[in-house]
Design a protein around this motif. Structure first.
Motif, PDB file in Angstrom:
ATOM      1  N   ALA A  52      20.908  -9.378 -20.059  1.00  0.00           N
ATOM      2  CA  ALA A  52      20.621 -10.396 -21.063  1.00  0.00           C
ATOM      3  C   ALA A  52      19.533 -11.362 -20.617  1.00  0.00           C
ATOM      4  O   ALA A  52      18.920 -12.020 -21.454  1.00  0.00           O
ATOM      5  N   GLY A  53      19.288 -11.461 -19.329  1.00  0.00           N
ATOM      6  CA  GLY A  53      18.293 -12.420 -18.841  1.00  0.00           C
ATOM      7  C   GLY A  53      18.761 -13.836 -19.110  1.00  0.00           C
ATOM      8  O   GLY A  53      19.858 -14.230 -18.736  1.00  0.00           O
ATOM      9  N   ASP A  54      17.932 -14.627 -19.789  1.00  0.00           N
ATOM     10  CA  ASP A  54      18.273 -16.020 -20.105  1.00  0.00           C
ATOM     11  C   ASP A  54      18.880 -16.185 -21.488  1.00  0.00           C
ATOM     12  O   ASP A  54      19.214 -17.294 -21.886  1.00  0.00           O
ATOM     13  N   ASN A  55      19.039 -15.107 -22.237  1.00  0.00           N
ATOM     14  CA  ASN A  55      19.571 -15.171 -23.591  1.00  0.00           C
ATOM     15  C   ASN A  55      21.097 -15.307 -23.538  1.00  0.00           C
ATOM     16  O   ASN A  55      21.809 -14.356 -23.239  1.00  0.00           O
ATOM     17  N   GLN A  56      21.596 -16.498 -23.814  1.00  0.00           N
ATOM     18  CA  GLN A  56      23.029 -16.789 -23.717  1.00  0.00           C
ATOM     19  C   GLN A  56      23.847 -16.013 -24.749  1.00  0.00           C
ATOM     20  O   GLN A  56      24.919 -15.504 -24.441  1.00  0.00           O
ATOM     21  N   LEU A  58      23.182 -13.099 -26.198  1.00  0.00           N
ATOM     22  CA  LEU A  58      23.234 -11.695 -25.804  1.00  0.00           C
ATOM     23  C   LEU A  58      24.172 -11.497 -24.620  1.00  0.00           C
ATOM     24  O   LEU A  58      24.935 -10.540 -24.565  1.00  0.00           O
ATOM     25  N   GLY A  59      24.153 -12.434 -23.684  1.00  0.00           N
ATOM     26  CA  GLY A  59      25.056 -12.371 -22.535  1.00  0.00           C
ATOM     27  C   GLY A  59      26.516 -12.423 -22.950  1.00  0.00           C
ATOM     28  O   GLY A  59      27.350 -11.682 -22.438  1.00  0.00           O
ATOM     29  N   ASP A  60      26.827 -13.309 -23.899  1.00  0.00           N
ATOM     30  CA  ASP A  60      28.200 -13.413 -24.405  1.00  0.00           C
ATOM     31  C   ASP A  60      28.633 -12.129 -25.110  1.00  0.00           C
ATOM     32  O   ASP A  60      29.761 -11.665 -24.944  1.00  0.00           O
ATOM     33  N   GLU A  61      27.736 -11.575 -25.909  1.00  0.00           N
ATOM     34  CA  GLU A  61      28.046 -10.338 -26.637  1.00  0.00           C
ATOM     35  C   GLU A  61      28.293  -9.184 -25.662  1.00  0.00           C
ATOM     36  O   GLU A  61      29.236  -8.408 -25.813  1.00  0.00           O
ATOM     37  N   LEU A  62      27.446  -9.069 -24.639  1.00  0.00           N
ATOM     38  CA  LEU A  62      27.624  -8.002 -23.636  1.00  0.00           C
ATOM     39  C   LEU A  62      28.918  -8.191 -22.850  1.00  0.00           C
ATOM     40  O   LEU A  62      29.605  -7.220 -22.524  1.00  0.00           O
ATOM     41  N   LEU A  63      29.266  -9.432 -22.543  1.00  0.00           N
ATOM     42  CA  LEU A  63      30.519  -9.706 -21.837  1.00  0.00           C
ATOM     43  C   LEU A  63      31.714  -9.304 -22.686  1.00  0.00           C
ATOM     44  O   LEU A  63      32.676  -8.711 -22.191  1.00  0.00           O
ATOM     45  N   LEU A  64      31.658  -9.590 -23.975  1.00  0.00           N
ATOM     46  CA  LEU A  64      32.735  -9.209 -24.896  1.00  0.00           C
ATOM     47  C   LEU A  64      32.903  -7.694 -24.944  1.00  0.00           C
ATOM     48  O   LEU A  64      34.030  -7.174 -24.872  1.00  0.00           O
ATOM     49  N   ILE A  65      31.793  -6.968 -25.033  1.00  0.00           N
ATOM     50  CA  ILE A  65      31.843  -5.504 -25.056  1.00  0.00           C
ATOM     51  C   ILE A  65      32.421  -4.978 -23.744  1.00  0.00           C
ATOM     52  O   ILE A  65      33.263  -4.070 -23.729  1.00  0.00           O
TER      53      ILE A  65
END
Length: 106
Positions: A52-56, A58-65
């Motif tokens: 996700a880099g710095d995109n918060q 996208l990071g949250d979505e990837l963590l959920l998945i």
């Protein structure tokens, strides 16, 4: 044509340092350089870079998945398949005889 004077030797340390700084090589190019010069990966304990880099968001979505996948994996590991619980119907009599003989030896 000019003649080159002297030669330079590249060490594995120098290759490692250069590869850590550069981001323009493809994965295959980096692998070739590491193999060619005997430079291993920088650290096996280092955390992997985040997709996700710095995109918060996208990071949250990837963590959920990732959490959903881990939950599904644990559920599958805990459940026993029904096929292994019962004895197979069409068993090989020779194999059964060998298995029984081996169990008696214990």
């Amino acid at each position: 044509m000019e003649r080159k004077v002297g030669s330079s030797t590249v060490t594995a340390k120098e290759v490692k340092a250069a590869l850590e700084k550069t981001r323009t090589l493809s994965a295959e190019e980096e692998k070739v350089l590491r193999m060619r010069h005997g430079a291993g990966a920088s650290s096996t304990r280092a955390p992997l870079p985040r997709a996700a880099g710095d995109n918060q968001e996208l990071g949250d979505e990837l963590l959920l998945i990732e959490m959903q996948l881990m939950k599904a994996m644990r559920a599958r590991a805990g459940a026993k398949p029904a096929a292994t619980a019962s004895k197979p119907v069409a068993a090989n009599p020779t194999k059964d005889k060998i298995v029984r003989a081996l169990r008696k030896k214990k």
